[in-house]
Design an enzyme around this catalytic site. Structure first.
Site, PDB file in Angstrom:
ATOM      1  CG  ASP A  27      44.246  36.827  42.977  1.00 53.78           C
ATOM      2  OD1 ASP A  27      43.564  36.257  42.106  1.00 53.78           O
ATOM      3  OD2 ASP A  27      43.915  37.912  43.475  1.00 53.78           O
ATOM      4  CG  HIS A  64      31.885  42.478  47.559  1.00 48.27           C
ATOM      5  ND1 HIS A  64      31.748  43.815  47.244  1.00 48.27           N
ATOM      6  CD2 HIS A  64      32.948  42.047  46.839  1.00 48.27           C
ATOM      7  CE1 HIS A  64      32.668  44.157  46.375  1.00 48.27           C
ATOM      8  NE2 HIS A  64      33.410  43.112  46.113  1.00 48.27           N
ATOM      9  N   GLY A 116      46.948  29.929  43.355  1.00 50.75           N
ATOM     10  CA  GLY A 116      45.936  28.904  43.595  1.00 50.75           C
ATOM     11  C   GLY A 116      44.538  29.476  43.543  1.00 50.75           C
ATOM     12  CG  PHE A 156      39.512  31.982  47.146  1.00 45.72           C
ATOM     13  CD1 PHE A 156      38.274  31.764  46.576  1.00 45.72           C
ATOM     14  CD2 PHE A 156      40.051  33.271  47.098  1.00 45.72           C
ATOM     15  CE1 PHE A 156      37.578  32.783  45.953  1.00 45.72           C
ATOM     16  CE2 PHE A 156      39.360  34.307  46.469  1.00 45.72           C
ATOM     17  CZ  PHE A 156      38.114  34.063  45.892  1.00 45.72           C
TER      18      PHE A 156
HETATM   19  C1  SAM Z   1      37.273  42.235  44.011  1.00 45.93           C
HETATM   20  S1  SAM Z   1      38.946  41.698  43.905  1.00 45.93           S
HETATM   21  C2  SAM Z   1      39.585  42.197  45.484  1.00 45.93           C
HETATM   22  C3  SAM Z   1      41.049  42.508  45.485  1.00 45.93           C
HETATM   23  C4  SAM Z   1      41.683  42.908  46.812  1.00 45.93           C
HETATM   24  N1  SAM Z   1      41.499  41.938  47.859  1.00 45.93           N
HETATM   25  C5  SAM Z   1      41.193  44.256  47.259  1.00 45.93           C
HETATM   26  O1  SAM Z   1      40.367  44.347  48.172  1.00 45.93           O
HETATM   27  O2  SAM Z   1      41.638  45.258  46.687  1.00 45.93           O
HETATM   28  C6  SAM Z   1      38.760  39.961  44.018  1.00 45.93           C
HETATM   29  C7  SAM Z   1      40.048  39.183  43.880  1.00 45.93           C
HETATM   30  O3  SAM Z   1      39.761  37.784  44.078  1.00 45.93           O
HETATM   31  C8  SAM Z   1      40.534  37.051  43.160  1.00 45.93           C
HETATM   32  N2  SAM Z   1      39.920  35.740  42.919  1.00 45.93           N
HETATM   33  C9  SAM Z   1      38.787  35.458  42.248  1.00 45.93           C
HETATM   34  N3  SAM Z   1      38.538  34.152  42.252  1.00 45.93           N
HETATM   35  C10 SAM Z   1      39.553  33.577  42.941  1.00 45.93           C
HETATM   36  C11 SAM Z   1      39.866  32.235  43.296  1.00 45.93           C
HETATM   37  N4  SAM Z   1      39.058  31.240  42.939  1.00 45.93           N
HETATM   38  N5  SAM Z   1      40.979  32.016  44.014  1.00 45.93           N
HETATM   39  C12 SAM Z   1      41.792  33.026  44.391  1.00 45.93           C
HETATM   40  N6  SAM Z   1      41.545  34.327  44.081  1.00 45.93           N
HETATM   41  C13 SAM Z   1      40.446  34.589  43.364  1.00 45.93           C
HETATM   42  C14 SAM Z   1      40.537  37.914  41.925  1.00 45.93           C
HETATM   43  O4  SAM Z   1      41.577  37.543  41.032  1.00 45.93           O
HETATM   44  C15 SAM Z   1      40.705  39.301  42.527  1.00 45.93           C
HETATM   45  O5  SAM Z   1      42.050  39.646  42.677  1.00 45.93           O
END
Ligand code: SAM
Length: 337
Positions: free
Chosen positions: A200, A246, A226, A228
């Protein structure tokens, strides 16, 4: 149905649904269920403990009784079995994080749904032009609230993923976009042979590390800091992405699936879990409303069906794909390389 038998009851119930919804959200905000978890209590004492005005308290408590969220015997109020298990902040089974976020943020932002429907534009903090996660995470309290909320949303599906996926065939996994680590922890607790972690944004690291330590799996789960979008995904046998695709538009969704494909070994798997919309787009109201929530929350995000996701997986090269229901509105799509 004959015209004479038609009633507007269903319409009225849905149209005023936010009254009941906001009553529950305020009860969670006030810590009502946590208070009652200590034992049943008389209405007058409960009013004092929650610092409510006497004009509002009785109707508030009794509305919650009528909504099936509290029980009352004489003048004493108690939790139901469900509110005691799931809405007491002191229990690990607490799922109120997501509802706290609904109360603190989404309730307000959904007030601009019509504007979102007309403009196709997000209606949350990003209205000022900033990016969703950057804006959300600028405030440490909001950051922690959001990450905890994700655990509330995903802990149930995670327990089913831990059971339904053939984890015995694999040794390592990474939950990409892991938030607090709710999903990774449930998988690690159910399968002691697995080593894994979560990836994350850097700001999430302390929240993840505190949670995996508290749940006793810090030895097997490490944090990969990092983005993604900018960085490669960590190498492992299974990549999990829950409520990630989503958040993003179609191009970004496919780019993320391709990144997962590239990093997996032959035979490796990607697990996508979301409130998957049914293929006919007629039944999973929660999945469809979640997609509208993505309209409110993101620039291009939308939810999708199992069939949509299987097609994207095939397009990036996954050999075999499979859809399975998890619990409630949630489902997973698995792609095998
Ligand atoms: C909607 S949450 C989902 C959390 C978890 N996977 C769940 O289903 O409970 C989206 C996650 O993506 C992470 N996120 C957003 N942009 C990101 C990026 N560029 N790289 C890595 N993680 C990212 C956010 O910090 C957050 O923890």
């Amino acid at each position: 149905m004959a015209k004479g038998r038609l009633t507007p009851a269903k319409i009225m119930q849905l149209g005023t649904g936010f009254w009941g919804s906001k009553t529950l959200l305020s009860a969670i905000e006030l810590g009502l269920f946590t208070e009652l978890a200590k034992g049943p209590i008389d209405g007058a004492a409960l009013t004092k403990r929650l610092q409510l005005h006497p004009r509002s308290a009785r109707d508030f408590f009794d509305a919650l009784v009528a909504l099936g969220m509290l029980k009352r015997t004489g003048s004493r109020y108690a939790n139901t079995a469900e509110t005691s298990l799931f809405l007491d902040r002191a229990k690990a089974s607490y799922v109120g994080g997501i509802l706290e976020m609904c109360n603190a943020r989404l309730y307000r932002f959904w007030g601009s749904l019509t504007e979102g429907l007309r403009t196709g534009k997000a209606q949350n903090e990003v209205k000022t032009g900033e990016d969703f996660f950057g804006t959300l995470y600028a405030d440490p309290q909001r950051l922690e609230g959001f990450l905890k909320a994700m655990t509330g949303l995903s802990i149930g599906p995670a327990q089913v993923i831990a059971k339904k996926f053939p984890w015995k065939k694999y040794r390592t996994f990474v939950d990409v976009g892991c938030a607090q680590g709710g999903v990774a922890v449930e998988i690690a607790l159910a399968h002691k042979h697995l080593m894994g972690g979560g990836m994350d944004l850097p700001v999430v690291q302390p929240v993840f590390e505190a949670y995996v330590k508290a749940r006793g799996v810090a030895q097997r789960l490490r944090f990969h800091s990092g983005s993604f979008f900018k960085d490669p995904l960590p190498k492992c046998d299974v990549i999990v992405m829950g409520h990630i695709l989503h958040d993003w538009n179609l191009e970004e969704k496919i780019m993320l699936l391709r990144k997962a494909y590239d990093v997996l070994p032959p035979g490796g798997a990607v697990i996508i879990h979301e409130a998957l919309i049914d293929d006919a787009r007629k039944q999973n109201a929660f999945g469809l409303l979640m997609s509208l929530n993505m309209l409110i929350e993101t620039h291009g995000g939308f939810d999708f069906t199992g069939a949509d996701c299987r097609k994207w997986m095939k397009d990036v090269g996954f050999k075999r794909t499979q859809v399975a229901r998890l619990i409630g509105p949630d489902g997973m799509v698995v792609g095998y390389k």
